[in-house]
Write a protein that holds these residues in place. Sequence first.
Motif, mmCIF file in Angstrom:
data_model
loop_
_atom_site.group_PDB
_atom_site.id
_atom_site.type_symbol
_atom_site.label_atom_id
_atom_site.label_comp_id
_atom_site.label_asym_id
_atom_site.label_seq_id
_atom_site.Cartn_x
_atom_site.Cartn_y
_atom_site.Cartn_z
ATOM 1 N N THR B 143 8.515 -2.508 11.719
ATOM 2 C CA THR B 143 7.193 -1.898 11.875
ATOM 3 C C THR B 143 6.888 -0.856 10.811
ATOM 4 O OG1 THR B 143 8.216 -0.365 13.417
ATOM 5 C CG2 THR B 143 6.992 -2.220 14.366
ATOM 6 N N ASP B 144 7.875 -0.505 9.995
ATOM 7 C CA ASP B 144 7.670 0.602 9.064
ATOM 8 C C ASP B 144 7.093 0.158 7.716
ATOM 9 O OD1 ASP B 144 9.869 -0.817 8.353
ATOM 10 O OD2 ASP B 144 11.114 0.918 7.834
ATOM 11 N N TRP B 145 6.250 -0.892 7.739
ATOM 12 C CA TRP B 145 5.705 -1.394 6.477
ATOM 13 C C TRP B 145 4.687 -0.433 5.880
ATOM 14 C CZ3 TRP B 145 8.474 -5.039 4.597
ATOM 15 C CH2 TRP B 145 9.071 -5.993 5.431
ATOM 16 N N ILE B 146 4.689 -0.386 4.567
ATOM 17 C CA ILE B 146 3.662 0.375 3.859
ATOM 18 C C ILE B 146 2.477 -0.564 3.686
ATOM 19 C CG2 ILE B 146 3.213 1.712 1.767
ATOM 20 C CD1 ILE B 146 6.305 1.540 1.297
ATOM 21 N N ASP B 147 1.231 -0.080 3.839
ATOM 22 C CA ASP B 147 0.131 -1.049 3.717
ATOM 23 C C ASP B 147 -0.177 -1.354 2.246
ATOM 24 O OD1 ASP B 147 -2.007 0.587 2.674
ATOM 25 O OD2 ASP B 147 -2.055 1.581 4.630
ATOM 26 N N ASP B 148 -0.898 -2.464 2.049
ATOM 27 C CA ASP B 148 -1.127 -3.007 0.707
ATOM 28 C C ASP B 148 -1.647 -1.966 -0.285
ATOM 29 O OD1 ASP B 148 -0.305 -5.434 1.566
ATOM 30 O OD2 ASP B 148 -2.331 -6.236 1.883
ATOM 31 N N GLU B 149 -2.716 -1.233 0.123
ATOM 32 C CA GLU B 149 -3.363 -0.306 -0.810
ATOM 33 C C GLU B 149 -2.397 0.807 -1.216
ATOM 34 O OE1 GLU B 149 -4.965 -1.806 1.574
ATOM 35 O OE2 GLU B 149 -6.567 -2.780 0.406
ATOM 36 N N ASP B 150 -1.685 1.315 -0.228
ATOM 37 C CA ASP B 150 -0.719 2.372 -0.495
ATOM 38 C C ASP B 150 0.348 1.867 -1.472
ATOM 39 O OD1 ASP B 150 0.741 4.608 -0.450
ATOM 40 O OD2 ASP B 150 1.423 4.436 1.636
ATOM 41 N N LEU B 151 0.779 0.611 -1.214
ATOM 42 C CA LEU B 151 1.854 0.016 -2.006
ATOM 43 C C LEU B 151 1.460 -0.104 -3.475
ATOM 44 C CD1 LEU B 151 4.632 -0.967 -1.292
ATOM 45 C CD2 LEU B 151 3.691 -3.230 -0.877
ATOM 46 N N VAL B 152 0.275 -0.662 -3.750
ATOM 47 C CA VAL B 152 -0.129 -0.797 -5.153
ATOM 48 C C VAL B 152 -0.374 0.571 -5.769
ATOM 49 C CG1 VAL B 152 -1.006 -3.144 -5.132
ATOM 50 C CG2 VAL B 152 -2.520 -1.272 -4.492
ATOM 51 N N GLY B 153 -0.831 1.518 -4.933
ATOM 52 C CA GLY B 153 -1.031 2.868 -5.437
ATOM 53 C C GLY B 153 0.275 3.476 -5.915
ATOM 54 N N ARG B 154 1.347 3.229 -5.170
ATOM 55 C CA ARG B 154 2.640 3.794 -5.549
ATOM 56 C C ARG B 154 3.139 3.263 -6.886
ATOM 57 N NH1 ARG B 154 6.376 5.007 -0.380
ATOM 58 N NH2 ARG B 154 4.670 5.499 1.030
ATOM 59 N N VAL B 155 2.716 2.037 -7.263
ATOM 60 C CA VAL B 155 3.121 1.539 -8.576
ATOM 61 C C VAL B 155 1.982 1.667 -9.583
ATOM 62 C CG1 VAL B 155 4.941 0.015 -7.744
ATOM 63 C CG2 VAL B 155 2.606 -0.856 -7.892
ATOM 64 N N PRO B 159 -6.426 -1.062 -6.483
ATOM 65 C CA PRO B 159 -6.415 -1.955 -5.311
ATOM 66 C C PRO B 159 -7.087 -3.311 -5.570
ATOM 67 C CG PRO B 159 -7.301 0.216 -4.740
ATOM 68 C CD PRO B 159 -7.071 0.219 -6.207
ATOM 69 N N ASP B 160 -7.999 -3.385 -6.567
ATOM 70 C CA ASP B 160 -8.674 -4.675 -6.771
ATOM 71 C C ASP B 160 -7.739 -5.721 -7.388
ATOM 72 O OD1 ASP B 160 -8.784 -3.005 -9.035
ATOM 73 O OD2 ASP B 160 -10.196 -4.386 -9.982
ATOM 74 N N LEU B 161 -6.546 -5.272 -7.836
ATOM 75 C CA LEU B 161 -5.580 -6.237 -8.357
ATOM 76 C C LEU B 161 -4.945 -7.067 -7.240
ATOM 77 C CD1 LEU B 161 -3.739 -4.134 -11.045
ATOM 78 C CD2 LEU B 161 -5.014 -6.234 -11.421
ATOM 79 N N LEU B 162 -5.114 -6.591 -5.994
ATOM 80 C CA LEU B 162 -4.470 -7.243 -4.863
ATOM 81 C C LEU B 162 -4.868 -8.709 -4.721
ATOM 82 C CD1 LEU B 162 -4.567 -4.525 -2.100
ATOM 83 C CD2 LEU B 162 -2.557 -5.763 -2.884
ATOM 84 N N ASP B 163 -6.106 -9.015 -5.109
ATOM 85 C CA ASP B 163 -6.561 -10.385 -4.900
ATOM 86 C C ASP B 163 -6.404 -11.252 -6.140
ATOM 87 O OD1 ASP B 163 -7.351 -10.174 -2.165
ATOM 88 O OD2 ASP B 163 -8.885 -8.776 -2.885
ATOM 89 N N ARG B 164 -5.651 -10.750 -7.113
ATOM 90 C CA ARG B 164 -5.438 -11.560 -8.313
ATOM 91 C C ARG B 164 -4.212 -12.449 -8.178
ATOM 92 N NH1 ARG B 164 -6.657 -8.186 -13.685
ATOM 93 N NH2 ARG B 164 -8.696 -7.363 -13.090
ATOM 94 N N TYR B 165 -4.208 -13.487 -8.978
ATOM 95 C CA TYR B 165 -3.046 -14.382 -9.066
ATOM 96 C C TYR B 165 -2.206 -13.962 -10.266
ATOM 97 C CZ TYR B 165 -4.928 -17.236 -5.407
ATOM 98 O OH TYR B 165 -5.357 -17.668 -4.188
ATOM 99 N N PRO B 166 -0.925 -14.316 -10.271
ATOM 100 C CA PRO B 166 -0.038 -13.859 -11.357
ATOM 101 C C PRO B 166 -0.584 -14.103 -12.757
ATOM 102 C CG PRO B 166 1.260 -14.847 -9.629
ATOM 103 C CD PRO B 166 -0.172 -14.991 -9.209
ATOM 104 N N HIS B 167 -1.241 -15.271 -12.991
ATOM 105 C CA HIS B 167 -1.680 -15.522 -14.366
ATOM 106 C C HIS B 167 -2.825 -14.601 -14.759
ATOM 107 C CE1 HIS B 167 -4.579 -18.159 -12.242
ATOM 108 N NE2 HIS B 167 -5.384 -17.815 -13.220
ATOM 109 N N GLN B 168 -3.413 -13.893 -13.779
ATOM 110 C CA GLN B 168 -4.491 -12.966 -14.102
ATOM 111 C C GLN B 168 -3.974 -11.542 -14.328
ATOM 112 O OE1 GLN B 168 -6.472 -13.978 -10.439
ATOM 113 N NE2 GLN B 168 -8.153 -14.965 -11.538
ATOM 114 N N LEU B 169 -2.644 -11.386 -14.297
ATOM 115 C CA LEU B 169 -2.059 -10.062 -14.499
ATOM 116 C C LEU B 169 -1.400 -9.996 -15.868
ATOM 117 C CD1 LEU B 169 -0.187 -9.733 -11.075
ATOM 118 C CD2 LEU B 169 -2.359 -8.657 -11.690
ATOM 119 N N SER B 170 -1.400 -8.805 -16.467
ATOM 120 C CA SER B 170 -0.646 -8.642 -17.710
ATOM 121 C C SER B 170 0.831 -8.527 -17.352
ATOM 122 C CB SER B 170 -1.107 -7.384 -18.429
ATOM 123 O OG SER B 170 -0.657 -6.252 -17.713
ATOM 124 N N GLY B 171 1.698 -8.571 -18.359
ATOM 125 C CA GLY B 171 3.129 -8.467 -18.096
ATOM 126 C C GLY B 171 3.479 -7.177 -17.360
#
Lengths: 307, 281, 298
Positions: B143-155, B159-171
Amino acid sequence: MSRVLVRKGLRHLGAALITLWLAVTMAFALGRLSGDPTSNILGPMATPEQRDALQAQLGLDQSLVVQYLDYLKGIVTLDFGTSLQFYQPNLDMILDRLPFTLQLVGAGMAIAVAIGVPLGVLAATREGTWWDRTASALALLGQSVPVFWLGMMLILLFAVRLGWLPAGQSGSWQHLVLPAVTMSLYPMAHVARLTRASMSEVLREPYIDSARARGLRVRSVVWRHGFGNASAPVLTIVVLQAGALLSGAVAVEYVYSWPGLGQLALQAIQFRDFPLVQAIVVFGAITFVVLNQLVDMLHVAIDPRLR
Amino acid sequence: MTEAIETGTAADLVRRPGLTPQDGLVLEIEDLVVQHRRERSRELFTAVDHVSLSIGPGESMGVVGESGSGKTTLAMAATALGAPGTGTIRLLGRDLRSLKRAELRALRPEVQVVFQDPHGSLDPRQSVRSGFKELRALQPRRTDWIDDEDLVGRVRLAPDLLDRYPHQLSGGQAQRVCIARALMMRPRLIVADEPTSGLDVSVQADVLELLREARRTTGASMLFISHDLAVVRSICQRVVVMYRGAVVEQGDAEQVFARPRHDYTRRLLAAMPGSRWRAGR
Amino acid sequence: MTQLDAKVPTIVATEHVARARRRRRTSVFWLALPLVAIAVLVVVLPMTGLLADPRQTDLDNTLAPPVFLDGGSWDNPLGTDKLGQDVLAQLVVGGRLTLFIGLVGALVAIGPGTLIGVLAGYCRGWVDLVVSRLIDAQLALPFILIALAVISSQGSSLPVLFLVLALTGWAACARVTRSVAMTLRERQFVLGLRAAGASEPRIVLRHVVPNLVGTIVALGTLQIGTAILVESALSFLGLGVVPPDISWGAMLASGQDVLSRAWWVATFPGLAITVVVLLVNLLGDALLTHHDPRKRRR
C-alpha cells in the motif's frame, strides 16, 4: 585444421541422422493419422474380409510399434515394399521415373541460376534504378504466379497459337523446353531476390572500396570479390529450392504429361496405392535431408569463417 | 586467481571465506565463479573468477574495469538475473541458491537494476504511466506506493511525460523513467550498470546527481558499475577494480584512486582523459 | 545505434519517426485497400442477383467466348466453361472459397507455429533443442510430400486441406518467431520486469507476445499467399477442392481439359490468383520490414 573438419563433419552427420530419422518418422505418422488406411484404400463398399486381407498384406494388423520397426527396417535395407496396383517393387518404379524428374529439375534449376543470378547482380549494382525496380518486380511476380498455370499459358502461346514447341509428353529436347522454363520461374525469382540482397550487402563492405581504390576494374571487383563472397547463401537457396521445385514438379508434370515421379505419385494417389505413395514420400524425404546436409558441409568447405 | 590487495578503512566490511556472516549486509558474494561458453568455438571462458565482495546498508560500491572484465556478468549473477555460476551469493542475508522460485520472486523487488540502454529497458508498447501501473499490480498487497505525479517529480520529469511511449522520450528522459521505476519498488539495493554511458554528456551529470540523491533519500545501497573512474569516484565510497574476471584491488575509493597499489589500477588511472584528477564533486 | 539516437534532440527524433511511420502506413493502406475491395466484392456480389447462377449448366451454350471476342455476349461477360456455366459467376463465387481457405489456412499455420516458436525461443534449453530439430526436419520435407502422405491416408476434403496447410506452414513461422522471441528475451526491459518480480508467464503474455504481434501479422499475411497457391495446386490436381465446390484452383482444373479450345476458362482464375497473391506478398513484405524488431530498435 583437418581434425577440426573431421569433427565438424561427424557432428553434421549426427545431426543429419537425427533429422533423417525425424523426417522419416513424420512421414510414417502422417500416413497413419487416420489409424487405418485400408478403409480409404478400399472405399466404403469393402467387406470386412477384404479389409482383413489387405491389412494382413500391408502388415497393418500388427501393433503400431511393430509396424514402425518394420518400416524403419525396410528403409535401412532399402526395401520400400510392393505397389498395390502394379505388383512391382516400389523402389524399381521410383528409380525408373527418377531420371525424368531429375532432368526436369536439373534443367529448371540451370535456367533459374543462369537468369536469376545475373538479374540479382544487375539489380544490386544498380541499386535504386529502373533496372533494380524491374528486376525486383519480376522476382515478386514470379513468386506469386501458380507455376502450373504459367505452364498452361506457355502451352497456349507456344504450342497452341504459335506451334513452335510440343505441348506435352517427353522424347526430344523440344519436349523439355516448356516444362523446364515453367519449373525455373519460382526458383529464379528466389535466386534473383537473394542474390540482390546478398550482393548489395557485400558491395557495401570496405574491402570492395579498397579493391576499387587499388585500381581493379569495376567488373572484376563485382564478380571476383563481390559475387565470390555473396555466393554462399545463393548456393544454399539453389539446393533448398530443389525441394520447392519437386513440389512444383508434380503439377508441372501433370500439365505437360511428363512421365516423372510426380505423375507416378498422382497415379498412386488416384488408385489409393498406399505403399507406393509412402515409398515416394520416404524416398523424397531421404533425398532432401541428404541434400540439405551436403549443402551444410559444402558451406564449411567453402567459407573459412565457418570453420 | 590474483590475490586482492586490501586498501583503506572499509576493510572490516569485506567478507573473507571462513568468517561468520555479519548481520545486516545487503549483498555478500563469496568466491563467485561464472563461466560462459563462447558462441562459435564452444570453449569455456571464465567471466568472473573467484570474486568475493560485500555491501553494507546504505553503502555504495563501485566496480571498475575495462569492457569484458566481467563487471556486468558479476552484476547479473548478484541479482539472480544471469548465469548463477558457483560460489555463494547472499542477498539480505538469504542464500540465493537455497531459495524456492516463489521466494526468489518475492525477494526480487528488494534489488532493482538500472541498465545502460534506457530505451531497451522499457517495453516499447507501454506508456510510462501504464508501466508504473503494471509494476504496482505485481505486488497487489502493498500500500505504500508513491503516486505517478510524485514519482516523475522525484526524477525531475514533467507530469505530461507520463502518457508518452518510450520512443517519444529522449535518452536522458527514458533513463529517469527507469530510475523512477527502480525507486518505486523501494529497493534495499540499486544495481546501476553503466547507467550514464549511453547518454549525452550534458545529461550524464544530471542522471548521476539523481542517483546520488536517490541513495541519500531512500538509504538504499548501491552497486555502481562503470568503466569511467571519475564517475565512480564521484558517487562511490568503496571501489572494486576488476581485471579479466578477477578482483585485483578493492578498498576505500579515495584511497584506491589516490594511492593505487596494483599495476592495472595505475594503468586505468593513467588512461583517464584530461587532468590527473578532477576536483571531487 | 542507440547511443547515436540519444544525441538527436527529442523533437527532431519524434518528428522523423512519425514521418517514416506515416509513409509506411500509407503504403500498407494502398496495398490492403484492393485486397479488402476484392474480398468485399466476392462476398457481396452474389447477393445482388446481378450474377448468373454459377452452377447453372447450359449444354447449348458451352465454351461461349467472352464478350470482347467474336460471338461473345453480355449474358456471359467472361464466357462459359465446358458445361455452359458462367465463368464470371464462378470466378466470384470461387473467390469466396479461395479467400476463405487462404485466411483459415494462414491461421491454422500461424497459430501453432507462433506458440511453438515463442516457447522454444523464450525457454531455450531442451525445448528449443527439440523444436529446432523438428523445424529442420519439417523444412527438409517438401510440402508436396507431406500433402501426398496426408491425402493418401485421409482422402481429400476441406479439413484435410487445412491439415496439410497447418503441417506445412507452421515451421517457417516457428523459425521466425523463435528468433524474434530469442532477441526479445535478452532485452533489458524483460530483465527489468523479472527484477521487479514479474512471473515468466506474465512476461511472455504481456510483453513478449505483444511485441511479436506485428511480426506475426506480417507472417500471417505472407502465409495467406502461400495457402492460396497450395489450394490452387492441390485443387488443380484433384486433391483439394473438388466439384461441386467451386474455387479458383478447381476452375483451373476444369479449364485444363479445354485449354486449346477455350483459353478463357483457365486464364481468368489464374489471373485472379496471381493478382491476389501478388498483392498479399507486397503487403506482407511491407508489414515485415515495418515490424521486425531487429530492424527497428526504437
